[in-house]
Structure formats: structure tokens, C-alpha cells
Design a protein around this motif. Structure first.
Motif, short mmCIF file in Angstrom:
data_model
loop_
_atom_site.label_atom_id
_atom_site.label_comp_id
_atom_site.label_asym_id
_atom_site.label_seq_id
_atom_site.Cartn_x
_atom_site.Cartn_y
_atom_site.Cartn_z
N ALA A 240 0.86 -1.18 0.00
CA ALA A 240 0.00 0.00 0.00
C ALA A 240 0.90 1.23 0.00
O ALA A 240 2.06 1.16 0.41
N PHE A 241 0.36 2.35 -0.45
CA PHE A 241 1.23 3.52 -0.63
C PHE A 241 1.79 4.04 0.69
O PHE A 241 2.76 4.76 0.72
N LYS A 242 1.18 3.63 1.80
CA LYS A 242 1.65 4.13 3.09
C LYS A 242 3.04 3.62 3.46
O LYS A 242 3.64 4.12 4.41
N ASP A 243 3.55 2.63 2.73
CA ASP A 243 4.89 2.15 3.01
C ASP A 243 5.92 3.27 2.97
O ASP A 243 6.83 3.30 3.80
N GLY B 126 -6.95 0.41 8.14
CA GLY B 126 -6.58 -0.76 7.36
C GLY B 126 -5.12 -0.80 7.01
O GLY B 126 -4.35 -1.62 7.54
N ASP B 127 -4.68 0.10 6.14
CA ASP B 127 -3.33 -0.01 5.60
C ASP B 127 -2.23 0.62 6.45
O ASP B 127 -1.09 0.19 6.40
N THR B 128 -2.57 1.65 7.20
CA THR B 128 -1.54 2.29 8.01
C THR B 128 -0.89 1.28 8.96
O THR B 128 0.33 1.25 9.10
N VAL C 75 -6.96 11.48 -6.64
CA VAL C 75 -6.39 10.83 -5.46
C VAL C 75 -7.51 10.25 -4.58
O VAL C 75 -8.33 10.99 -4.05
N PRO C 76 -7.55 8.92 -4.46
CA PRO C 76 -8.54 8.32 -3.56
C PRO C 76 -8.23 8.77 -2.14
O PRO C 76 -7.14 8.52 -1.63
N SER C 77 -9.17 9.45 -1.49
CA SER C 77 -8.83 10.17 -0.27
C SER C 77 -9.65 9.75 0.93
O SER C 77 -10.86 9.52 0.82
N GLY C 78 -8.98 9.69 2.07
CA GLY C 78 -9.63 9.36 3.34
C GLY C 78 -9.32 10.45 4.36
O GLY C 78 -10.13 11.31 4.66
N ASN C 79 -8.08 10.41 4.87
CA ASN C 79 -7.64 11.47 5.77
C ASN C 79 -7.01 12.64 5.02
O ASN C 79 -6.53 13.59 5.64
N PHE C 80 -6.95 12.57 3.71
CA PHE C 80 -6.49 13.66 2.85
C PHE C 80 -5.01 14.02 3.03
O PHE C 80 -4.58 15.12 2.68
N ALA D 63 -10.08 1.92 3.67
CA ALA D 63 -9.03 2.83 4.12
C ALA D 63 -9.46 4.29 3.94
O ALA D 63 -8.76 5.21 4.36
N MET D 64 -10.60 4.49 3.30
CA MET D 64 -11.10 5.86 3.11
C MET D 64 -12.39 6.09 3.89
O MET D 64 -13.11 7.04 3.63
N ASP D 65 -12.67 5.20 4.84
CA ASP D 65 -13.87 5.38 5.66
C ASP D 65 -13.56 6.35 6.79
O ASP D 65 -13.34 5.95 7.94
N PRO E 270 -10.29 -1.61 -4.70
CA PRO E 270 -11.44 -0.70 -4.59
C PRO E 270 -11.06 0.78 -4.45
O PRO E 270 -11.81 1.64 -4.94
N HIS E 271 -9.93 1.08 -3.82
CA HIS E 271 -9.54 2.49 -3.66
C HIS E 271 -9.09 3.09 -4.98
O HIS E 271 -9.51 4.19 -5.36
N GLY E 272 -8.26 2.33 -5.69
CA GLY E 272 -7.83 2.78 -7.01
C GLY E 272 -9.03 2.96 -7.93
O GLY E 272 -9.09 3.91 -8.73
N GLU F 284 -3.05 4.50 -7.73
CA GLU F 284 -3.49 3.17 -7.30
C GLU F 284 -2.78 2.91 -5.98
O GLU F 284 -1.58 2.66 -5.93
N THR F 285 -3.55 3.06 -4.89
CA THR F 285 -2.95 3.16 -3.56
C THR F 285 -2.70 1.82 -2.87
O THR F 285 -2.03 1.77 -1.85
N ALA F 286 -3.29 0.75 -3.39
CA ALA F 286 -3.04 -0.57 -2.79
C ALA F 286 -3.12 -1.65 -3.86
O ALA F 286 -3.80 -1.49 -4.87
N HIS F 287 -2.43 -2.73 -3.62
CA HIS F 287 -2.51 -3.88 -4.52
C HIS F 287 -3.87 -4.58 -4.29
O HIS F 287 -4.31 -4.69 -3.15
#
Ligand SMILES: *Cc1c(COP(=O)(O)O)cnc(C)c1O
Length: 431
Positions: A105-108, A137-139, A246-251, A301-303, A355-357, A380-383
């Protein structure tokens, strides 16, 4: 570089203290006092530069001389040890794949950068730092992997019970060592609220040095700007207007993109692609910013009902609603629309999106209906393998498990179940 709190009550501080503290004493997010544009030559010659050179130049002013040049270069080299390919999808639509890191995931990138900065900045201290983090989720996985084995650092991850995918849960509950997982009876917002409360609880902070590894921490937030430069570097046509969806949750991610624009990267517009948790979409339509409790979607991850980085976006646009609206578009999509997009991408574009991408892709499509002559890049923020239970039934096919996932999926989960703030507090104090 000096940082100030966006609540304006705490005193200014340097990079080191902002990273170690995470959030200022007045609860405000830290923001750099100054943002200096990069030389035009840097942008013009970007194709000649390695990702590591680009990242170093982009982030140098924000770190200042608090980390020596060679050390910062080492941190960046280790952080960016994988690829960020730009992949063509449809006419005028490309995707930047941010999922080639260890937890896919992009948070890496943010987590690895922050872990290494903290390891360096805290190297001579005898006081351990506890990284306390809430994850939708991903963090959690990215932070667990990024901080594993870092000296003088303990990690405590709060995640909402039954609201993260199996792969995500395994990634944050199976590593052991200095990583502890707390399974919370509640939503992501509950987890985030508990974390915020702990930071303000002097009963804890008088005995433990707590920091946050959410994108409120500048060392997690800032390196996300690299992606936008990496995408630009790979574009064949650099004259056509460039728009990021940009698929956004916490922005945090999109806000880092806006910082890249401040540094001089020629970005025409941003699209904040939301699922049905759409505070920002509604804000841009109505001018009213109404926080709501989050609810669960397939892009979990965007909830997020109250995006923590939106205040930084307001700051970048100097609280000028019209200026913000000129740069930022936002659309929100239901789970059904997201599923349809995933199927379309698979059938028509031969691309498996997560789903995020897919929400990012929908944002780009929506924007292109009204705007011509531009090229859109969605992140595309996650595989897709991270959301197997969602993706496989939609595409009607199996996704092979990449090695990063095979390594954790069969391990045994270890987590402590908690249902109140009191339990979190005693957990933190007991250790
Ligand atoms: C965290 C995350 C997002 C949202 O990013 P923000 O910076 O919080 O807006 C989107 N997609 C995935 C897969 C994520 O893990």
C-alpha cells in the motif's frame, strides 16, 4: 525548518521535535513555516534524475540540517527501494502504482521514511518512544513493517475489529517484537479518537513519550509528495495539462500533492475521489464543512468522517474557499459504482484495480466528462490482493498471492481486544 501548530497556541518547534511529538500540545497539526519553490531547472530536467535524487531535493528544505546530508540520503535510499510505475489505462487516463512496497500500500513510503527519521533523531536518547497509531486498514501494516526492530521505539496499533481485510489484519498482528496490536470494539473514528485522547492525557504523557505515525505526523505526511514528482517524471507528454485523482480518506496524500504543486510541480487540478464518506465533496458543493461519523464501505481505508489533514489543505489555500475550488474537484462514489468500475477496468482495460484505485479511476472519468485536453493520473494506492474478498468475486477470478503477502497470511494473529479508553490507558501504562 521551523514548524508551527495550526491551532496557533503552541510554540514553534523544529523538525526533530515535530516528528517526535507528532501533534502539538494544543492538539494542532504541525505545518512548515515556509515553503520555498524549487528551481525551474529541477522540474525541467526531472527525467535525468533518479527517484532518490528527486526525493532528496523535494524534502531537503523541510528537514533542514537537522539530519546531515549523507544520512538523509541513506534514509531516502532505504525508503524508496522499490518501483513506482506509471501504467496507461485508457485514453487520457494513467495510473501511478504505489503498491510495490513491502505491505503493498502507498503508506509504506511514509512509514519507512518516518521510522528511519525517528530512529536517527532518537539515536542517542535513553528514552523510548511509543508510536501510537490508529488504522482504518493499511496504516497499521505499513507502520508495523516500517518500524519493526527500530531501536528505542515501541509501536502500538489500534484497529477496528472486523473492519479491516484479512490480509491487512495479518500484516499488523503477526510481526511481534516491538509491534503490538490492539483490536478495538468500534469504528476507525473510535480508534482515532482514543489515540487523540491518549496524546492529551498527562497521566500517560508524563511517563511515556508518545508519537503518532498517522499522516498527522509530518514525517509520514511529507514524503507522500514524492509520488507526484515520480508520475510527472514518467509522463511522455509534459505539455498537456496534468490532473491527479487521489482516492482520499484522511487527505494526507492529496495534501502532499498540493505541497508538490507549491514547490513548482505543474499540476493543473486535483480530484479528491471519495467513497460515500464524502465530507469534502459536499463541502465543495455547499461551502459547509459538516463532519459525520464514518461508515463502512468496500474501500475501507477511506472510511473517514473527519479527515485530519483537511486543515493543512485550508492552510495551503490560505482559507480561501474560491482559490481552493479552483484547484480541487471532488466526487464521491457508492460501492456499487466502485464495483462496476472494477469490472470495467478488468474487462475493458485488462487491469485489476483495488477498490480504492477504482474510486480514483471513477474520479478521473467524472472529471474528464466536463474537462477536455487534459491527462489524468489516478493513484493506485493498494494492490488488489489486499482486498481479495472484495476483488475476486467481482472479477470472477483468483489473484495470485505476491511473496510479500504469502509471508504473513499463514502466521498467527496476536492482538489484545479492548473496548474502552480506560483499557487503552492501562495497556500503555502496564508496559
Ligand atoms: C490510506 C489509504 C487511502 C487514503 O489516503 P489518505 O492520505 O488518508 O487520504 C487510500 N487508499 C488506500 C489503499 C489507503 O491505504
Amino acid at each position: 525548518m521551523k514548524y508551527h501548530s495550526l491551532h496557533k497556541k503552541a510554540t514553534e518547534t523544529n523538525f526533530k521535535n515535530a516528528v517526535i511529538k507528532g501533534l502539538a500540545e494544543d492538539k494542532g497539526l504541525y505545518f512548515p513555516n515556509e515553503i520555498k519553490r524549487l528551481p525551474t531547472a529541477f522540474i525541467n530536467n526531472i527525467e535525468q534524475l533518479s527517484n532518490q535524487e528527486i526525493a532528496f531535493t523535494a524534502i531537503r528544505q523541510f528537514v533542514g540540517d537537522e539530519i546531515p546530508k549523507a544520512e538523509l540520503q541513506r534514509i531516502i535510499d532505504e525508503t524508496l527501494s522499490f518501483d513506482f510505475p506509471l501504467v496507461a489505462i485508457e485514453e487520457n487516463i494513467k495510473t501511478l502504482e504505489l503498491f510495490h512496497g513491502p505491505t503493498m500500500a502507498f503508506k509504506d513510503v511514509g512509514a519507512r521514511f518516518m521510522a528511519r527519521c525517528l530512529g536517527y533523531l532518537n539515536r542517542e536518547s535513553h528514552r523510548e518512544v511509543t508510536v501510537l497509531v490508529a488504522t482504518s486498514g493499511d496504516t497499521g501494516g505499513a507502520v508495523a513493517s516500517g518500524f519493526l526492530g527500530v531501536k528505542n521505539v515501541n509501536v502500538v496499533i489500534l484497529y477496528p475489529s472486523n473492519k479491516v481485510s484479512e490480509v491487512q489484519e495479518k500484516q499488523l498482528t503477526t510481526l511481534g517484537k516491538n509491534i503490538k496490536a490492539l483490536e478495538v470494539d468500534g469504528t476507525f473514528d473510535d480508534c482515532q479518537a482514543m489515540v487523540k485522547k491518549a496524546f492529551l492525557d498527562t497521566g500517560i504523557t508524563s511517563v511515556k513519550q508518545l508519537t503518532s505515525a498517522n499522516s498527522i505526523n509530518i514525517a509520514r505526511w511529507l514524503p507522500q509528495m514524492f509520488y507526484f514528482f515520480f508520475a510527472y517524471k514518467q509522463l511522455a507528454d509534459k505539455n498537456k495539462k496534468l490532473v491527479f485523482s487521489v482516492p482520499s480518506g484522511n487527505f494526507g496524500n492529496i495534501c502532499a500533492g498540493m505541497l508538490a504543486k507549491q514547490l513548482g510541480l505543474p499540476i493543473h487540478h486535483f480530484i479528491a475521489a471519495n467513497n460515500s464518506n464524502n465530507v469534502v465533496t459536499r463541502y465543495l458543493q455547499t461551502g459547509d464543512y459538516i463532519v459525520k461519523p464514518s461508515f463502512q464501505t468496500i474501500s475501507n481505508a477511506m472510511d473517514v468522517g473527519d479527515p485530519s489533514n483537511f486543515i493543512r489543505i485550508q492552510k495551503i489555500y490560505k482559507n480561501d474557499f474560491e482559490a481552493l475550488k479552483n484547484d480541487l474537484y471532488s466526487y464521491s462514489f457508492t460501492d456499487d459504482e466502485t464495483r462496476e468500475a472494477m469490472l470495467h477496468l478488468y474487462k475493458k482495460c485488462n487491469y485489476i484495480a483495488d477498490p480504492h484505485g477504482a474510486v480514483g479511476y471513477l474520479g478521473a472519468k467524472e472529471y474528464l466528462k466536463e474537462n477536455r485536453g487534459v491527462q489524468c493520473v489516478f493513484l493506485e494506492t493498494a494492490h488488489p490482493v489486499k482486498f481479495l474478498d472484495v476483488v475476486e468475486p467481482i472479477i470472477g477470478n483468483n489473484i495470485p498471492l505476491p511473496t510479500q503477502i504469502q509471508e504473513v497470511i499463514h502466521k498467527t494473529k496476536e492482538a489484545t481486544f479492548i473496548s474502552s479508553y480506560t483499557e487503552l490507558k492501562s495497556f500503555l501504562l502496564d508496559k
